[in-house]
Motif scaffolding. Structure first.
Motif, short mmCIF file in Angstrom:
data_model
loop_
_atom_site.label_atom_id
_atom_site.label_comp_id
_atom_site.label_asym_id
_atom_site.label_seq_id
_atom_site.Cartn_x
_atom_site.Cartn_y
_atom_site.Cartn_z
N PRO A 1 -1.26 -2.93 -11.18
CA PRO A 1 -1.89 -3.68 -10.07
C PRO A 1 -1.02 -3.66 -8.82
CG PRO A 1 -1.98 -4.92 -12.12
CD PRO A 1 -1.10 -3.75 -12.39
N GLY A 2 -1.65 -3.81 -7.66
CA GLY A 2 -0.90 -3.85 -6.41
C GLY A 2 -0.43 -2.50 -5.93
N LEU A 3 -1.19 -1.41 -6.24
CA LEU A 3 -0.84 -0.05 -5.82
C LEU A 3 0.57 0.34 -6.25
CD1 LEU A 3 -2.38 0.09 -2.21
CD2 LEU A 3 -3.22 1.24 -4.27
N ARG A 4 0.89 0.01 -7.51
CA ARG A 4 2.17 0.42 -8.07
C ARG A 4 1.94 1.48 -9.14
NH1 ARG A 4 2.88 -5.06 -7.57
NH2 ARG A 4 2.35 -5.44 -9.74
N LEU A 5 2.91 2.40 -9.25
CA LEU A 5 2.80 3.51 -10.19
C LEU A 5 4.07 3.57 -11.02
CD1 LEU A 5 0.82 5.89 -10.86
CD2 LEU A 5 2.24 7.30 -9.37
N TRP A 6 3.92 3.41 -12.34
CA TRP A 6 5.06 3.55 -13.24
C TRP A 6 5.24 5.00 -13.66
CZ3 TRP A 6 4.74 -0.78 -17.52
CH2 TRP A 6 5.29 -1.96 -17.02
N LYS B 1 1.83 1.26 -1.47
CA LYS B 1 1.26 0.56 -0.32
C LYS B 1 1.67 1.22 0.99
CE LYS B 1 0.89 -4.06 -2.38
NZ LYS B 1 1.35 -5.47 -2.31
N SER B 2 2.90 1.72 1.03
CA SER B 2 3.40 2.31 2.28
C SER B 2 2.66 3.60 2.63
CB SER B 2 4.90 2.61 2.15
OG SER B 2 5.14 3.51 1.07
N PHE B 3 1.98 4.24 1.65
CA PHE B 3 1.23 5.46 1.92
C PHE B 3 0.09 5.19 2.89
CE2 PHE B 3 2.29 8.23 -2.02
CZ PHE B 3 3.59 7.75 -2.02
N PHE B 4 -0.37 3.93 2.96
CA PHE B 4 -1.51 3.58 3.80
C PHE B 4 -1.09 3.08 5.18
CE2 PHE B 4 -2.96 3.34 -0.56
CZ PHE B 4 -4.22 3.90 -0.51
N ASP B 5 0.20 3.07 5.46
CA ASP B 5 0.67 2.62 6.77
C ASP B 5 0.38 3.65 7.86
OD1 ASP B 5 1.57 0.31 5.60
OD2 ASP B 5 3.64 1.00 5.37
N LYS B 6 0.25 4.90 7.46
CA LYS B 6 -0.03 5.97 8.42
C LYS B 6 -1.53 6.23 8.47
CE LYS B 6 4.41 8.04 7.10
NZ LYS B 6 5.07 9.24 6.52
N GLN B 7 -1.92 7.28 9.17
CA GLN B 7 -3.33 7.66 9.19
C GLN B 7 -3.81 8.00 7.78
OE1 GLN B 7 -3.93 10.87 11.97
NE2 GLN B 7 -4.27 9.47 13.68
N VAL C 1 6.28 -11.93 -7.96
CA VAL C 1 7.07 -12.15 -9.17
C VAL C 1 6.93 -10.97 -10.11
CG1 VAL C 1 7.33 -13.64 -11.18
CG2 VAL C 1 6.81 -14.64 -8.93
N GLU C 2 5.70 -10.43 -10.21
CA GLU C 2 5.46 -9.28 -11.08
C GLU C 2 6.23 -8.07 -10.60
OE1 GLU C 2 1.42 -8.24 -11.53
OE2 GLU C 2 1.82 -6.70 -13.02
N GLU C 3 6.35 -7.88 -9.29
CA GLU C 3 7.10 -6.73 -8.77
C GLU C 3 8.56 -6.83 -9.17
OE1 GLU C 3 6.59 -6.08 -4.67
OE2 GLU C 3 4.42 -6.14 -4.71
N VAL C 4 9.14 -8.04 -9.12
CA VAL C 4 10.54 -8.21 -9.49
C VAL C 4 10.73 -7.91 -10.96
CG1 VAL C 4 12.41 -9.88 -9.71
CG2 VAL C 4 10.98 -9.87 -7.66
N GLU C 5 9.79 -8.43 -11.80
CA GLU C 5 9.90 -8.19 -13.23
C GLU C 5 9.79 -6.71 -13.56
OE1 GLU C 5 8.07 -12.39 -14.87
OE2 GLU C 5 6.90 -10.56 -14.98
N GLU C 6 8.88 -6.00 -12.88
CA GLU C 6 8.71 -4.58 -13.15
C GLU C 6 9.92 -3.78 -12.68
OE1 GLU C 6 3.87 -4.32 -13.06
OE2 GLU C 6 5.05 -3.38 -11.50
N ALA C 7 10.54 -4.21 -11.60
CA ALA C 7 11.74 -3.52 -11.13
C ALA C 7 12.87 -3.68 -12.12
CB ALA C 7 12.15 -4.06 -9.76
N VAL C 8 12.99 -4.90 -12.70
CA VAL C 8 14.03 -5.13 -13.71
C VAL C 8 13.73 -4.33 -14.96
CG1 VAL C 8 15.04 -6.88 -15.21
CG2 VAL C 8 14.57 -7.41 -12.81
N GLU C 9 12.45 -4.16 -15.25
CA GLU C 9 12.03 -3.49 -16.47
C GLU C 9 12.44 -2.03 -16.50
OE1 GLU C 9 7.93 -3.13 -18.98
OE2 GLU C 9 8.28 -4.85 -17.66
N GLN C 10 12.66 -1.44 -15.31
CA GLN C 10 13.08 -0.04 -15.28
C GLN C 10 14.40 0.15 -16.02
OE1 GLN C 10 13.10 1.57 -11.34
NE2 GLN C 10 11.47 0.20 -10.70
N GLU C 11 15.25 -0.86 -16.02
CA GLU C 11 16.56 -0.75 -16.64
C GLU C 11 16.58 -1.31 -18.06
OE1 GLU C 11 18.76 -1.40 -12.33
OE2 GLU C 11 19.20 -2.71 -14.02
#
Length: 437
Positions: free
Chosen positions: A239-244, A259-265, A423-433
């Motif tokens: 969810p939230g345009l995240r890719l594992w 999400k940053s992919f949509f900042d441009k045209q 909160v989910e983004e922080v948990e997923e970032a920690v989960e990488q390790e």
């Protein structure tokens, strides 16, 4: 949502596929009633385009010879909800229905040494809901089918003996969204989580350490890999345009924020002009959906019922998008082509090149691309099939294998809804390790 200027993608629709729709009847006569034919599922390959329908008829377009054949699943008039093609030594196509039936057709081939008799295999009695996903092993000896109740069934085919053996492999707590099989590993995405099941070791691993906090049709796919199981990598939508990106052990190695992919045209897929109104509802927030690798290294195709995106994850750019286009029912890709089934009866082909000469010849039937096409009489015929045997797998000891060790393979996870996305983004970032325990 901030609206960005639109540009044109390198992928576009060169011409509507009226020739294909002309070969599929809009209505059929059932007794004294005239029944409308809705298109319900789609899959593609370089040789075939398979289209399922609401009347239990599978339409198979042979692309190289510009011929349409049709195959009936027989029995009741069941809507086909999933189709899957495979070209190996024999050409195979599987179709799943709304009542949980799976039918496999072994097609006739004119080539020397290939199959000369159309055969049909039936998988019944295992699924309790509508078939949502089908996937083949590379050699056509295994077919995996998943349904909206969470059941995954393995069907082992012996084409020489004409035998199909089926067994319940997994039973998840939520509906199956997408499946893919490579190197004896089955990747299953459900409404709650994605899992890896090793068919050789009968071992089940979850991607990440927790189920998703938001249920939905988030898919996963394997990245192209070498010939070793240990080389397998997985892309999983979050969810939230995240890719594992995960390894074959289920350990998350990287999280990419799209999400940053949509900042441009935003490059839009250019569609051929059509009569009538264009446009439909688009949700307030963009989300990923089902996933597949497409055309080049690092390119990912993602789609849900509202939108289609092609991302270049290596260069972190959006290759193309299709948003607010209507009810997207099914999407399939092969080589440099994307086929989209939307609404009740519309098929769109996106590519960087026009179609070959076969479809160009058939398109000559049209007087104008902007006028409503005249429905022609469908070509081809309903072929008859040779009876085959279907039986359950017999395990050592003389008993029938019922659940494939389901009790120790299924994992229950709580769905923690209502937490903030940050909160989910922080948990997923920690989960990488954090390796999967």
């Amino acid at each position: 949502m901030t609206t960005q200027p639109a540009s044109v993608s390198i992928l576009r629709e060169f011409c509507p596929l009226y020739y294909l729709l002309n070969a599929i009847p809009a209505k059929v006569q059932r007794g004294f009633r005239s029944v409308l034919v809705y298109l319900t599922a789609l899959d593609s390959s370089s040789d075939f385009l398979a289209v399922g329908s609401s009347i239990g008829m599978l339409y198979l377009s042979c692309r190289r010879v510009a011929q349409m054949n049709k195959y009936s699943v027989e029995g009741k008039c069941e809507a086909i909800t999933a189709v899957k093609l495979l070209s190996c030594f024999d050409d195979l196509v599987a179709a799943g229905t709304a009542t949980g039936r799976v039918v496999v057709f072994q097609l006739v081939s004119p080539l020397p040494g290939r199959n000369k008799q159309l055969r049909r295999f039936n998988v019944v009695g295992h699924h309790k809901g509508s078939i949502t996903s089908l996937t083949w092993s590379a050699n056509g000896m295994k077919l995996f089918s998943g349904d909206d109740k969470g059941r995954v069934v393995l069907s082992a085919l012996d084409l020489d003996q004409g035998v199909c053996q089926s067994v319940l492999l997994l039973e998840e707590s939520s509906g199956v969204v997408q499946m893919e099989y490579r190197h004896q590993v089955l990747l299953v995405s459900t409404q709650q989580r994605s899992v890896l099941y090793c068919t050789q070791k009968q071992e089940l691993l979850q991607l990440g350490t927790k189920p998703r906090k938001r249920t939905g049709r988030f898919g996963a796919c394997f990245l192209p890999a070498l010939c070793k199981q240990s080389d397998l990598l997985v892309y999983a939508a979050r969810p939230g345009l995240r890719l594992w990106r995960s390894n074959v052990k289920g350990e998350v190695e990287d999280t990419q924020l799209l999400k940053s992919f949509f900042d441009k045209q935003i490059p839009q897929f250019q569609l051929f002009p059509r009569p009538g109104p264009v446009g439909a509802y688009r949700p307030a927030d963009r989300q990923l959906g089902l996933l597949s690798c497409f055309l080049r290294e690092g390119w990912i195709l993602s789609w849900n019922e509202y939108s289609i995106y092609v991302f270049d994850c290596l260069h972190e750019v959006l290759i193309g998008a299709l948003e607010s286009s209507g009810d997207i029912v099914s999407v399939s890709s092969c080589d440099n082509e994307i086929f989209i089934l939307k609404g009740d009866r519309e098929i769109i082909r996106l590519s960087n090149n026009p179609e070959g000469t076969a479809s160009t010849m058939l398109s000559a039937h049209l007087s104008s691309p902007l006028t409503t096409p005249t429905i022609l009489q469908p070509t081809g015929s309903v072929e008859t099939v040779q009876p085959i045997r279907t039986m359950a797998i017999i395990v050592e000891g003389g008993g029938k294998e019922e659940a494939g060790g389901n009790e120790k393979l299924s994992e229950e996870g709580t769905d923690e809804e209502g937490e903030e996305e940050g909160v989910e983004e922080v948990e997923e970032a920690v989960e990488q390790e954090s390796p999967l325990k």
